[in-house]
Motif scaffolding. Structure first.
Motif, PDB file in Angstrom:
ATOM      1  N   THR A 261       0.816  -1.209   0.000  1.00 13.85           N
ATOM      2  CA  THR A 261       0.000   0.000   0.000  1.00 13.85           C
ATOM      3  C   THR A 261       0.850   1.259   0.000  1.00 13.85           C
ATOM      4  OG1 THR A 261      -1.768  -1.155   1.197  1.00 13.85           O
ATOM      5  CG2 THR A 261      -1.815   1.250   1.232  1.00 13.85           C
ATOM      6  N   TYR A 262       1.926   1.269   0.800  1.00 12.50           N
ATOM      7  CA  TYR A 262       2.669   2.506   1.022  1.00 12.50           C
ATOM      8  C   TYR A 262       4.003   2.607   0.287  1.00 12.50           C
ATOM      9  CZ  TYR A 262      -0.667   4.011   4.508  1.00 12.50           C
ATOM     10  OH  TYR A 262      -1.814   4.437   5.127  1.00 12.50           O
ATOM     11  N   LEU A 263       4.525   1.503  -0.229  1.00 12.95           N
ATOM     12  CA  LEU A 263       5.787   1.608  -0.963  1.00 12.95           C
ATOM     13  C   LEU A 263       5.692   2.492  -2.211  1.00 12.95           C
ATOM     14  CD1 LEU A 263       7.417  -1.937  -0.640  1.00 12.95           C
ATOM     15  CD2 LEU A 263       8.334   0.258   0.159  1.00 12.95           C
ATOM     16  N   PRO A 264       4.572   2.458  -2.983  1.00 10.32           N
ATOM     17  CA  PRO A 264       4.497   3.399  -4.111  1.00 10.32           C
ATOM     18  C   PRO A 264       4.638   4.851  -3.657  1.00 10.32           C
ATOM     19  CG  PRO A 264       2.834   1.702  -4.364  1.00 10.32           C
ATOM     20  CD  PRO A 264       3.423   1.515  -2.989  1.00 10.32           C
ATOM     21  N   GLU A 265       3.978   5.239  -2.552  1.00 12.01           N
ATOM     22  CA  GLU A 265       4.112   6.601  -2.036  1.00 12.01           C
ATOM     23  C   GLU A 265       5.531   6.851  -1.534  1.00 12.01           C
ATOM     24  OE1 GLU A 265       1.193   7.730   0.815  1.00 12.01           O
ATOM     25  OE2 GLU A 265      -0.473   6.824  -0.290  1.00 12.01           O
ATOM     26  N   PHE A 266       6.122   5.854  -0.895  1.00 13.22           N
ATOM     27  CA  PHE A 266       7.492   5.969  -0.385  1.00 13.22           C
ATOM     28  C   PHE A 266       8.449   6.259  -1.520  1.00 13.22           C
ATOM     29  CE2 PHE A 266      11.510   3.638   0.199  1.00 13.22           C
ATOM     30  CZ  PHE A 266      12.032   4.279   1.312  1.00 13.22           C
ATOM     31  N   TRP A 267       8.371   5.504  -2.604  1.00 11.80           N
ATOM     32  CA  TRP A 267       9.284   5.700  -3.723  1.00 11.80           C
ATOM     33  C   TRP A 267       9.029   7.020  -4.445  1.00 11.80           C
ATOM     34  CZ3 TRP A 267       8.053  -0.012  -4.573  1.00 11.80           C
ATOM     35  CH2 TRP A 267       9.042  -0.821  -3.983  1.00 11.80           C
ATOM     36  N   VAL A 268       7.771   7.394  -4.630  1.00 15.25           N
ATOM     37  CA  VAL A 268       7.460   8.675  -5.270  1.00 15.25           C
ATOM     38  C   VAL A 268       7.999   9.827  -4.428  1.00 15.25           C
ATOM     39  CG1 VAL A 268       5.578  10.240  -5.903  1.00 15.25           C
ATOM     40  CG2 VAL A 268       5.447   7.822  -6.539  1.00 15.25           C
ATOM     41  N   HIS A 269       7.881   9.708  -3.100  1.00 15.14           N
ATOM     42  CA  HIS A 269       8.408  10.748  -2.202  1.00 15.14           C
ATOM     43  C   HIS A 269       9.911  10.915  -2.367  1.00 15.14           C
ATOM     44  CE1 HIS A 269       9.013  13.147   1.426  1.00 15.14           C
ATOM     45  NE2 HIS A 269       9.958  12.287   1.776  1.00 15.14           N
ATOM     46  N   HIS A 270      10.606   9.840  -2.679  1.00 14.69           N
ATOM     47  CA  HIS A 270      12.065   9.891  -2.835  1.00 14.69           C
ATOM     48  C   HIS A 270      12.487  10.104  -4.283  1.00 14.69           C
ATOM     49  CE1 HIS A 270      13.338   9.048   1.285  1.00 14.69           C
ATOM     50  NE2 HIS A 270      12.336   8.198   1.364  1.00 14.69           N
ATOM     51  N   GLY A 271      11.581  10.623  -5.114  1.00 14.14           N
ATOM     52  CA  GLY A 271      11.954  11.043  -6.453  1.00 14.14           C
ATOM     53  C   GLY A 271      11.738  10.036  -7.551  1.00 14.14           C
ATOM     54  N   VAL A 272      11.205   8.894  -7.236  1.00 13.34           N
ATOM     55  CA  VAL A 272      10.912   7.888  -8.256  1.00 13.34           C
ATOM     56  C   VAL A 272       9.566   8.231  -8.900  1.00 13.34           C
ATOM     57  CG1 VAL A 272      10.477   5.433  -8.661  1.00 13.34           C
ATOM     58  CG2 VAL A 272      12.204   6.133  -6.987  1.00 13.34           C
ATOM     59  N   SER A 273       9.471   8.115 -10.207  1.00  8.35           N
ATOM     60  CA  SER A 273       8.218   8.434 -10.881  1.00  8.35           C
ATOM     61  C   SER A 273       7.140   7.427 -10.506  1.00  8.35           C
ATOM     62  CB  SER A 273       8.413   8.431 -12.403  1.00  8.35           C
ATOM     63  OG  SER A 273       8.629   7.116 -12.879  1.00  8.35           O
ATOM     64  N   SER A 274       5.892   7.839 -10.656  1.00  5.45           N
ATOM     65  CA  SER A 274       4.786   6.954 -10.304  1.00  5.45           C
ATOM     66  C   SER A 274       4.768   5.707 -11.189  1.00  5.45           C
ATOM     67  CB  SER A 274       3.453   7.694 -10.420  1.00  5.45           C
ATOM     68  OG  SER A 274       3.252   8.165 -11.742  1.00  5.45           O
ATOM     69  N   LYS A 275       5.161   5.862 -12.456  1.00  6.57           N
ATOM     70  CA  LYS A 275       5.202   4.704 -13.344  1.00  6.57           C
ATOM     71  C   LYS A 275       6.290   3.724 -12.919  1.00  6.57           C
ATOM     72  CE  LYS A 275       3.187   6.767 -17.490  1.00  6.57           C
ATOM     73  NZ  LYS A 275       3.369   7.053 -18.937  1.00  6.57           N
ATOM     74  N   THR A 276       7.451   4.258 -12.523  1.00 11.30           N
ATOM     75  CA  THR A 276       8.520   3.386 -12.057  1.00 11.30           C
ATOM     76  C   THR A 276       8.134   2.708 -10.760  1.00 11.30           C
ATOM     77  OG1 THR A 276      10.187   4.821 -13.083  1.00 11.30           O
ATOM     78  CG2 THR A 276      10.961   3.279 -11.408  1.00 11.30           C
ATOM     79  N   ALA A 277       7.450   3.440  -9.879  1.00 12.17           N
ATOM     80  CA  ALA A 277       6.972   2.842  -8.629  1.00 12.17           C
ATOM     81  C   ALA A 277       6.006   1.702  -8.918  1.00 12.17           C
ATOM     82  CB  ALA A 277       6.285   3.898  -7.769  1.00 12.17           C
ATOM     83  N   SER A 278       5.174   1.878  -9.941  1.00 14.78           N
ATOM     84  CA  SER A 278       4.251   0.824 -10.345  1.00 14.78           C
ATOM     85  C   SER A 278       5.018  -0.398 -10.845  1.00 14.78           C
ATOM     86  CB  SER A 278       3.303   1.336 -11.431  1.00 14.78           C
ATOM     87  OG  SER A 278       2.455   0.314 -11.899  1.00 14.78           O
ATOM     88  N   VAL A 279       6.104  -0.150 -11.571  1.00 13.59           N
ATOM     89  CA  VAL A 279       6.939  -1.254 -12.057  1.00 13.59           C
ATOM     90  C   VAL A 279       7.586  -1.998 -10.892  1.00 13.59           C
ATOM     91  CG1 VAL A 279       9.015  -1.827 -13.373  1.00 13.59           C
ATOM     92  CG2 VAL A 279       7.366  -0.203 -14.301  1.00 13.59           C
TER      93      VAL A 279
END
Length: 429
Positions: A261-279
């Motif tokens: 649930t929260y890792l996508p938000e965690f990665w986006v917060h640290h500069g990772v794009s939402s698409k990459t977080a989805s990957v």
């Protein structure tokens, strides 16, 4: 070799469990066409994929809603954090009655009821305008349908196998990872190409079609006709080993879905794009599928309880030792692989461990009972993690959340280790 070592070896040499006569089971299975058992595995694989996969992919939709639709409304963003929790709570809460109904009545007919309810939840969610409405539709309605099929499809394949029970169960629950792998990027694509509403409607359609077709093949080789709704066996609740196993399931249930649930938000917060977080979440789902099969095979050769302890221990270490440092894509991949594979692997051996400890003949109802008991854990998981994240001194660094999840997995590891030792010594009754 001393007696303790002999107990360890003898008790973990295979996944043949309980008091069931494996020869009589094989005789019964031979009355069915040879392909029947494989159709059961395939159908349960699909149902696990389209239901659990939707829950695993919820983080993608939550991230979009939080950062686009409700980005200036923090209270509504907080409400979104409850939806994944409600789905799991609803699913687990119905575990005990669903398992009992499946064993007493029919696995197949229960799936014929559960799948349309799950699809209805997605359809109603497409008309929801507020997060609280999503809690009712995506959370509760979908969760009820999910709960009706989750336990029966997790355990039915195990009843068709003795020698390769771990592999069969591993393949079945690998559907969760495959479903998440497909549904997470599919959700990302559908939202960007259409809208959240149409994404939900399309989801409802494929859940209904694929789920109903697959439900036609869900069955078990033996249905105990002597059992009724009035003679539920409550004796297990007085068994200490049963209580320890229930505590283990509780800790895992509280921990399992929070990273998804929260890792996508965690990665986006640290500069990772939402698409990459989805990957990255998709990678975790791939690892989950592979891990479920590997741990399932491990159960056939290293032993069910040994494999359970191994999976829980590595899952705990991945949260405590890797998550805090996974701010880059590279380390994020490492986290996705280790957490996905071992957290996923747990689901292969959890029902097998219940069968090992308490008997194969009541596997579905016992597993359902564990899920119902652990429903509180499903309810607490995401909200407690969110409270830690928003608490004083934590902000958005997620360190407190990673420690919280790691401690939950470590606690589950401890419970599994206790039962592993007690089972070899036969000292807990």
């Amino acid at each position: 070799m001393n007696s303790t070592e002999e107990n360890l070896k003898d008790s973990e040499s295979s996944t043949e469990v309980g008091n069931v006569n494996n020869e009589s089971i094989q005789d019964t299975i031979k009355r069915f066409p040879p392909h029947t058992r494989y159709l059961v595995v395939a159908s349960c694989f699909v149902i696990q994929g389209i239901t659990c996969g939707i829950v695993h992919a919820w983080g993608v939709q939550q991230e979009y809603l939080a950062n686009n639709v409700y980005k200036d409304e923090p209270q509504k963003v907080n409400t979104l954090g409850y939806i994944g929790t409600i789905m799991f709570f609803s699913a687990y809460f119905w575990g005990m009655p669903a398992g009992w109904v499946a064993e007493v009545w029919s696995y197949r007919k229960l799936c014929f009821i559960g799948i349309p309810i799950a699809a209805l939840g997605n359809l109603l969610a497409s008309f929801s305008k507020e997060p609280w409405q999503l809690c009712l539709t995506q959370g509760i309605v979908f969760g009820i349908g999910f709960g009706m099929v989750f336990g029966p499809t997790s355990t039915a394949p195990a009843t068709w196998f003795t020698k390769h029970r771990g592999l069969a169960t591993g393949i079945t629950v690998a559907g969760v990872g495959v479903g998440g792998l497909i549904i997470a990027p599919l959700t990302e694509f559908l939202i960007s190409a259409t809208s959240v509403a149409w994404c939900q409607r399309i989801t409802a359609l494929y859940v209904l079609v694929l789920g109903m077709i697959s439900s036609c093949f869900v069955q078990v080789p033996v249905q105990d006709k002597t059992r009724t709704f009035r003679n539920f066996d409550w004796r297990a609740f007085y068994n200490l080993r049963f209580a320890v196993h229930a505590a283990m399931v509780f800790f895992v249930t509280a921990a399992y879905i929070v990273p998804y649930t929260y890792l996508p938000e965690f990665w986006v917060h640290h500069g990772v794009s939402s698409k990459t977080a989805s990957v990255l979440i998709a990678i975790a789902n791939v690892a989950s599928s592979i891990g479920r099969i590997i741990i399932g095979i491990s159960a056939d050769y290293l032993g069910v309880l040994n494999s359970l302890v191994l999976a829980l221990g590595i899952a705990a270490l991945s949260c405590l030792a890797i998550w805090p440092f996974s701010t880059s894509v590279g380390v994020g991949v490492v986290l996705a692989i280790f957490y996905g594979s071992m957290a996923g692997g747990y689901w292969s051996v959890a029902p097998l461990a219940a069968a090992k400890l308490f008997g194969i003949e009541k596997l579905t109802s016992n597993s359902g009972t564990f899920y119902t008991i652990s429903a509180v854990g499903a309810w607490l998981g995401n909200p407690v993690g969110n409270a830690i994240l928003n608490g004083p001194g934590h902000g958005s660094n997620y360190l407190g959340m990673s420690i919280y999840i790691g401690v939950l997995w470590a606690s589950a590891f401890l419970m599994a280790a206790i039962n592993r030792i007690s089972f070899s010594k036969r000292r807990i009754d």
